[in-house]
Design a protein around this motif. Structure first.
Motif, mmCIF file in Angstrom:
data_model
loop_
_atom_site.group_PDB
_atom_site.id
_atom_site.type_symbol
_atom_site.label_atom_id
_atom_site.label_comp_id
_atom_site.label_asym_id
_atom_site.label_seq_id
_atom_site.Cartn_x
_atom_site.Cartn_y
_atom_site.Cartn_z
ATOM 1 N N SER A 107 0.805 -1.217 0.000
ATOM 2 C CA SER A 107 0.000 0.000 0.000
ATOM 3 C C SER A 107 0.839 1.268 0.000
ATOM 4 O O SER A 107 0.338 2.344 -0.327
ATOM 5 N N ASP A 108 2.141 1.162 0.357
ATOM 6 C CA ASP A 108 2.997 2.345 0.352
ATOM 7 C C ASP A 108 3.550 2.661 -1.034
ATOM 8 O O ASP A 108 4.324 3.601 -1.206
ATOM 9 N N GLY A 109 3.164 1.849 -2.054
ATOM 10 C CA GLY A 109 3.602 2.112 -3.408
ATOM 11 C C GLY A 109 4.941 1.505 -3.773
ATOM 12 O O GLY A 109 5.456 1.762 -4.859
ATOM 13 N N ASP A 110 5.513 0.681 -2.902
ATOM 14 C CA ASP A 110 6.784 0.025 -3.184
ATOM 15 C C ASP A 110 6.563 -1.449 -3.501
ATOM 16 O O ASP A 110 5.511 -2.024 -3.196
ATOM 17 N N ILE A 111 7.581 -2.080 -4.112
ATOM 18 C CA ILE A 111 7.552 -3.500 -4.437
ATOM 19 C C ILE A 111 8.421 -4.245 -3.429
ATOM 20 O O ILE A 111 9.564 -3.858 -3.174
ATOM 21 N N TYR A 112 7.876 -5.336 -2.879
ATOM 22 C CA TYR A 112 8.570 -6.127 -1.866
ATOM 23 C C TYR A 112 8.733 -7.566 -2.341
ATOM 24 O O TYR A 112 7.936 -8.070 -3.147
ATOM 25 N N ALA A 113 9.767 -8.231 -1.789
ATOM 26 C CA ALA A 113 9.979 -9.658 -2.014
ATOM 27 C C ALA A 113 9.892 -10.371 -0.674
ATOM 28 O O ALA A 113 10.568 -9.986 0.284
ATOM 29 N N LEU A 114 9.051 -11.386 -0.609
ATOM 30 C CA LEU A 114 8.873 -12.179 0.611
ATOM 31 C C LEU A 114 9.543 -13.532 0.441
ATOM 32 O O LEU A 114 9.283 -14.245 -0.542
ATOM 33 N N ASP A 115 10.414 -13.892 1.385
ATOM 34 C CA ASP A 115 10.985 -15.229 1.424
ATOM 35 C C ASP A 115 9.940 -16.144 2.058
ATOM 36 O O ASP A 115 9.627 -16.004 3.245
ATOM 37 N N PRO A 116 9.354 -17.107 1.305
ATOM 38 C CA PRO A 116 8.275 -17.928 1.863
ATOM 39 C C PRO A 116 8.739 -18.886 2.955
ATOM 40 O O PRO A 116 7.908 -19.457 3.658
ATOM 41 N N VAL A 117 10.055 -19.068 3.109
ATOM 42 C CA VAL A 117 10.563 -19.951 4.160
ATOM 43 C C VAL A 117 10.627 -19.208 5.497
ATOM 44 O O VAL A 117 10.216 -19.706 6.542
ATOM 45 N N THR A 118 11.154 -17.974 5.458
ATOM 46 C CA THR A 118 11.324 -17.198 6.688
ATOM 47 C C THR A 118 10.185 -16.221 6.941
ATOM 48 O O THR A 118 10.093 -15.649 8.039
ATOM 49 N N ASN A 119 9.327 -15.989 5.923
ATOM 50 C CA ASN A 119 8.248 -14.997 6.011
ATOM 51 C C ASN A 119 8.786 -13.582 6.259
ATOM 52 O O ASN A 119 8.103 -12.738 6.851
ATOM 53 N N VAL A 120 9.994 -13.327 5.798
ATOM 54 C CA VAL A 120 10.603 -12.006 5.934
ATOM 55 C C VAL A 120 10.538 -11.292 4.576
ATOM 56 O O VAL A 120 10.924 -11.855 3.553
ATOM 57 N N SER A 121 10.038 -10.054 4.604
ATOM 58 C CA SER A 121 9.942 -9.249 3.385
ATOM 59 C C SER A 121 11.021 -8.179 3.362
ATOM 60 O O SER A 121 11.449 -7.690 4.409
ATOM 61 N N LYS A 122 11.430 -7.821 2.155
ATOM 62 C CA LYS A 122 12.332 -6.687 1.996
ATOM 63 C C LYS A 122 11.924 -5.908 0.754
ATOM 64 O O LYS A 122 11.463 -6.482 -0.249
ATOM 65 N N ALA A 123 12.061 -4.585 0.825
ATOM 66 C CA ALA A 123 11.715 -3.732 -0.313
ATOM 67 C C ALA A 123 12.791 -3.864 -1.375
ATOM 68 O O ALA A 123 13.983 -3.778 -1.089
ATOM 69 N N GLY A 166 14.928 -6.671 -8.439
ATOM 70 C CA GLY A 166 14.517 -5.269 -8.431
ATOM 71 C C GLY A 166 15.472 -4.335 -9.135
ATOM 72 O O GLY A 166 15.226 -3.124 -9.167
ATOM 73 N N SER A 167 16.535 -4.849 -9.730
ATOM 74 C CA SER A 167 17.496 -4.003 -10.437
ATOM 75 C C SER A 167 17.069 -3.788 -11.883
ATOM 76 O O SER A 167 16.149 -4.438 -12.386
ATOM 77 N N ASP A 168 17.764 -2.871 -12.552
ATOM 78 C CA ASP A 168 17.542 -2.566 -13.975
ATOM 79 C C ASP A 168 16.070 -2.265 -14.269
ATOM 80 O O ASP A 168 15.457 -2.835 -15.170
ATOM 81 N N VAL A 169 15.494 -1.347 -13.524
ATOM 82 C CA VAL A 169 14.106 -0.939 -13.728
ATOM 83 C C VAL A 169 14.020 -0.020 -14.939
ATOM 84 O O VAL A 169 14.777 0.950 -15.039
ATOM 85 N N ARG A 170 13.114 -0.309 -15.839
ATOM 86 C CA ARG A 170 12.960 0.539 -17.032
ATOM 87 C C ARG A 170 11.542 0.412 -17.578
ATOM 88 O O ARG A 170 10.872 -0.609 -17.373
ATOM 89 N N PRO A 171 11.081 1.440 -18.289
ATOM 90 C CA PRO A 171 9.720 1.400 -18.838
ATOM 91 C C PRO A 171 9.666 0.602 -20.137
ATOM 92 O O PRO A 171 10.618 0.585 -20.922
ATOM 93 N N LEU A 172 8.533 -0.048 -20.367
ATOM 94 C CA LEU A 172 8.284 -0.724 -21.638
ATOM 95 C C LEU A 172 7.326 0.062 -22.518
ATOM 96 O O LEU A 172 7.305 -0.131 -23.729
ATOM 97 N N THR A 173 6.515 0.912 -21.923
ATOM 98 C CA THR A 173 5.517 1.658 -22.682
ATOM 99 C C THR A 173 5.472 3.098 -22.193
ATOM 100 O O THR A 173 6.010 3.442 -21.148
ATOM 101 N N GLU A 174 4.798 3.916 -22.969
ATOM 102 C CA GLU A 174 4.348 5.220 -22.487
ATOM 103 C C GLU A 174 3.158 4.970 -21.558
ATOM 104 O O GLU A 174 2.646 3.849 -21.489
ATOM 105 N N PRO A 175 2.716 5.976 -20.802
ATOM 106 C CA PRO A 175 1.514 5.777 -19.984
ATOM 107 C C PRO A 175 0.364 5.180 -20.799
ATOM 108 O O PRO A 175 0.038 5.669 -21.882
#
Length: 409
Positions: A107-123, A166-175
């Motif tokens: 909901s804060d507008g960021d993308i997170y990855a959750l490790d399903p083994v530890t249930n720990v998320s990181k942005a 989460g690296s190499d973020v780039r757009p594929l389209t215009e809005p």
């Protein structure tokens, strides 16, 4: 013990083993072959064409030199193995894979990855923009997501792509002005964007090396799926108020009707293509909410017969194509259910939700052992055992846009 200690011991043991053999085990095989082989012609032996004195000058190589050569070859082989091991192996685009990370938009507008083994998320993608809806490619190496400038519904999002970390973020389209469905190609090199109102299917190259391809199909496409060969798409199509199942080839051939169209959109709900691309599962609500299976090539259609009620909807395939997970309604409650893709006994998993809550959206994990389910009633996400049981509620904030990464076994 260091890495070098183990390496030296391994080489020493190998040399002792080879030198200690009086007669190799394969000697009998060699002798058997030589007795069946003719002697080489004289001209094929270089020594026969060299002066005797010259050939005798070729002194034997000292044993220490041979040992150094062997050691060098072993070291080179070890380096090659380490280099190959350092490259991330990719899973096949279809079938069973190992469970990787769960990536989701919060909901804060960021993308997170959750490790399903530890249930720990990181942005893994942060910033002032509103990012949501990550969707992994089938090889798990990249994911798509939508980026908006704000949370306003009027804000037109941009389709973005990023590496799995989460690296190499780039757009594929215009809005994007109008889009209804996004789908990865099987090999991860292209992305399909469909527009219901514009009656088009647009195909974009992810690496930016090819020009966009637009298929004007003359139908309003819904729930488009890419067949594994990468040359054909299947979808629900709407034309003049009639709904049906269609396929279209990327060379422009088609569309081809898989089944005759009907005037009811409830006849073709929840389209899901099997992992091998041969069958479509869908819900036909007019006959009490039953799941049907249709052969894509022949159009042969059959109703799946499960035990109990017929109020089944929203099917999703297991990675091996042997099971379905779907939503079952009875007794005033929605239940997540797992059953064979051929029909038969049903296993209910996870919590039950009251009528009027829209139930849940559920899909299998890459290895087929788990089911991830998002419940609309309380916006909760659960990790469920596909064989039964209540399961485990995941940390708050994981919405129904979570995508599970496939990794190599």
């Amino acid at each position: 013990m260091t890495l070098n200690d183990g390496f030296d011991r391994t080489v020493a043991e190998w040399l002792d083993e080879q030198a200690g053999r009086g007669t190799p085990g394969y000697l009998d095989d060699i002798l058997s072959r030589t007795t069946r082989s003719r002697q080489r012609p004289a001209w094929s032996s270089l020594e026969r064409w060299l002066p005797m004195q010259a050939s005798r000058r070729l002194a034997p190589v000292p044993r220490v030199v041979w040992l150094l050569v062997v050691l060098g070859l072993v070291v080179a082989l070890g380096v090659a193995v380490l280099a190959a091991g350092s490259q991330r192996r990719l899973p096949a685009p279809f079938g069973i894979a190992r469970n990787g990370a769960l990536v989701y938009g919060a909901s804060d507008g960021d993308i997170y990855a959750l490790d399903p083994v530890t249930n720990v998320s990181k942005a893994i993608i942060t910033g002032p923009t509103m990012d949501s809806g990550p969707y992994f490619s089938r090889d798990g190496s990249r994911f798509l997501f939508l980026r908006g400038r704000s949370a306003l519904a009027t804000d037109r999002p941009t389709l973005m792509v990023a590496n799995a970390d989460g690296s190499d973020v780039r757009p594929l389209t215009e809005p994007l002005v109008q889009f209804d469905w996004i789908e990865w190609s099987p090999d991860g090199s292209r992305v399909l964007v469909s527009s219901f109102s514009q009656k088009t299917l647009q195909i974009l190259g992810v690496n930016g090396t090819t020009s966009p391809q637009v298929l004007d199909i003359g139908l309003e496409p819904k729930r488009v799926a890419w067949r594994p060969d990468g040359r054909e798409l299947v979808f629900e199509g709407v034309k003049a108020g009639s709904h049906g199942l269609y396929s279209v080839r990327l060379d422009g051939t088609g569309p081809r009707a898989i089944l005759p169209s009907t005037p009811r959109d409830t006849d073709w709900m929840d389209l899901a293509l099997s992992p091998d691309g041969t069958k479509i599962a869908y819900t036909k609500w007019v006959d009490g909410g039953q799941i049907h299976i249709t052969d894509v090539d022949t159009g042969q259609d059959r109703t799946l017969l499960f035990d109990g009620t017929t109020n089944n909807l929203n099917p999703s395939w297991s990675p091996d194509g042997k099971q379905l997970v779907f939503l079952r309604y009875f007794g005033g409650y929605y239940h997540v259910a797992v059953a064979p893709a051929t029909g038969g006994p049903v296993v209910l998993i996870g919590p039950a939700m009251l009528e009027g809550t829209d139930g849940a959206v559920a899909e299998f994990s890459p290895d087929g052992s788990k089911v991830i389910a998002f419940y609309h009633a309380d916006n909760s996400t659960w990790m469920l055992d596909a064989t039964g049981g209540l399961g485990e509620r995941l940390p708050a904030g994981i919405d129904n846009g979570a995508s599970w990464q496939r990794t190599a076994p």
